[in-house]
Structure formats: C-alpha cells, structure tokens
Design a protein around this motif. Structure first.
Motif, PDB file in Angstrom:
ATOM      1  N   PRO A 131       1.032  -1.066   0.165  1.00  0.00           N
ATOM      2  CA  PRO A 131      -0.080   0.477  -0.144  1.00  0.00           C
ATOM      3  C   PRO A 131       0.720   1.114   0.186  1.00  0.00           C
ATOM      4  O   PRO A 131       2.594   1.551   0.703  1.00  0.00           O
ATOM      5  N   ASP A 132       0.112   2.599  -0.470  1.00  0.00           N
ATOM      6  CA  ASP A 132       1.414   3.344  -0.913  1.00  0.00           C
ATOM      7  C   ASP A 132       0.596   4.759   1.033  1.00  0.00           C
ATOM      8  O   ASP A 132      -0.152   3.839   1.460  1.00  0.00           O
ATOM      9  N   ASP A 133       0.628   5.222   1.236  1.00  0.00           N
ATOM     10  CA  ASP A 133       1.041   6.085   2.492  1.00  0.00           C
ATOM     11  C   ASP A 133      -0.132   5.988   2.394  1.00  0.00           C
ATOM     12  O   ASP A 133      -0.655   6.195   4.190  1.00  0.00           O
ATOM     13  N   THR A 134      -0.850   6.584   1.940  1.00  0.00           N
ATOM     14  CA  THR A 134      -2.282   6.424   2.262  1.00  0.00           C
ATOM     15  C   THR A 134      -3.341   5.238   2.438  1.00  0.00           C
ATOM     16  O   THR A 134      -3.736   5.350   3.821  1.00  0.00           O
ATOM     17  N   GLY A 135      -3.492   4.263   1.562  1.00  0.00           N
ATOM     18  CA  GLY A 135      -3.394   3.087   2.699  1.00  0.00           C
ATOM     19  C   GLY A 135      -2.861   2.968   3.726  1.00  0.00           C
ATOM     20  O   GLY A 135      -3.423   2.261   4.753  1.00  0.00           O
ATOM     21  N   ARG A 136      -1.335   2.783   3.729  1.00  0.00           N
ATOM     22  CA  ARG A 136      -1.058   2.282   5.424  1.00  0.00           C
ATOM     23  C   ARG A 136      -1.404   3.603   6.020  1.00  0.00           C
ATOM     24  O   ARG A 136      -1.558   2.964   7.597  1.00  0.00           O
ATOM     25  N   ARG A 137      -1.567   4.472   5.818  1.00  0.00           N
ATOM     26  CA  ARG A 137      -2.938   5.225   7.107  1.00  0.00           C
ATOM     27  C   ARG A 137      -4.225   4.741   7.623  1.00  0.00           C
ATOM     28  O   ARG A 137      -3.924   4.399   8.659  1.00  0.00           O
ATOM     29  N   ALA A 138      -4.696   4.051   6.716  1.00  0.00           N
ATOM     30  CA  ALA A 138      -5.780   3.376   6.673  1.00  0.00           C
ATOM     31  C   ALA A 138      -5.969   2.052   7.459  1.00  0.00           C
ATOM     32  O   ALA A 138      -6.510   1.595   8.667  1.00  0.00           O
ATOM     33  N   ILE A 139      -5.168   1.525   7.235  1.00  0.00           N
ATOM     34  CA  ILE A 139      -4.472   0.679   7.557  1.00  0.00           C
ATOM     35  C   ILE A 139      -4.129   0.219   9.367  1.00  0.00           C
ATOM     36  O   ILE A 139      -4.877   0.027  10.251  1.00  0.00           O
TER      37      ILE A 139
END
Length: 169
Positions: free
Chosen positions: A115-123
């Motif tokens: 995942p990109d930064d946005t995906g990592r943040r959501a996780i």
C-alpha cells in the motif's frame, strides 16, 4: 460478495492439508460442494500455493500431486457453474503450478502491491480505532517508518505494542 448478492465461503490451504491419505482431496471436494450448494457463491481460497505448487523436489511429491489434481478437477467442474465464482490468493505466485493458473481455471491475475502512504494510514487507523493510544501518537511518522512492511506486518506490529502498553498500566 455481498455487494453482488453472492454468498461467501472461504478456506485456506491450511484448512485442507491433512495427515491421512485422501483426506485433503475429500476436503477440497467438500468445500466446492458446499459452495455449489450455496449458489450464487464466491468461493475464496487463501494460500492456494499450499495446494497447487509446482513440484520442487522437497519431498512428498505424490501427496502434493494428488491434492493438486483434486483442486484441478474441482476447478474444472466449477467452471461449468456460472453462479459459482472461485478466487484465490497467494504470496508466492511464482510457485504455482502452471496448470492451475492457466486460462479456464483462474483467468484473471491481479498483483496487489504494497500500500501507498494513504493505504498504510488507513490500515493503521483501522487497526488502532478500538485501542487506546499514546496522546501524542504521530500517525504520519508511523506511516513514514513502515514503508517497507507489508500490510499484514503492520497489523502484527500493533499487537505486541498494545501488550507492552498494557504492561505499563
């Protein structure tokens, strides 16, 4: 599955592999029979590599060939059922037997990268939502420091941290 009005069944390679001759093949047959009985259905196979890997000379090739053969037979039978969708996931696509991933069995292959930064943040937000965290926790910094970790590794990172936090209270 729910968005498309499909029932959902799932099994993993670990659920299928067995100690006794013929047991794994029976479990594959039972899983596909259960999915057929619940049509329309999405059957998801996790860790498909543990059922469908190519021969690699590490031993027990006869057992693996029998399990792979049972999976191939079940996939071919499922192909004739338009109201049964079969999906699978693996972290080791390169180990899969070519007969399993050929057209007519698994027609579409989707590579899901990190995942990109946005995906990592959501996780992290999802994983931390129900947990008490340090008031000054900087999620942006956490996202930056975990670039090389998989999504699963990020989730696993949180549990030991939570246990350490409990020890402090």
């Amino acid at each position: 599955a729910g968005e498309f009005g499909l029932n959902f069944l799932m099994f993993s390679g670990a659920d299928i592999n067995a100690k006794w001759q013929g047991e794994a093949e029976g479990r594959i047959k039972a899983a596909f029979a259960a999915a057929l009985a619940k049509r329309p259905c999405l059957l998801f196979i996790d860790e498909v590599d543990s059922l469908a890997s190519e021969a690699d000379g590490t031993g027990n090739e006869q057992y693996r060939a029998q399990v792979r053969g049972a999976l191939l037979k079940a996939l071919d039978h499922a192909r004739a059922e338009p109201s049964l969708v079969v999906m699978a996931a693996t972290n080791f696509r390169e180990k899969l037997d070519k007969a399993v991933i050929r057209s007519g069995r698994f027609d579409i292959h989707i590579m899901v990268g990190a995942p990109d930064d946005t995906g990592r943040r959501a996780i992290f937000e999802s994983s931390l939502r129900a947990r008490r965290t340090e008031p000054g926790l900087d999620l942006d910094e956490l996202v930056r420091q975990t670039t090389a970790l998989s999504a699963a590794a990020r989730v696993v990172l949180i549990d030991p941290a939570a246990r350490m936090g409990l020890e402090r209270f």
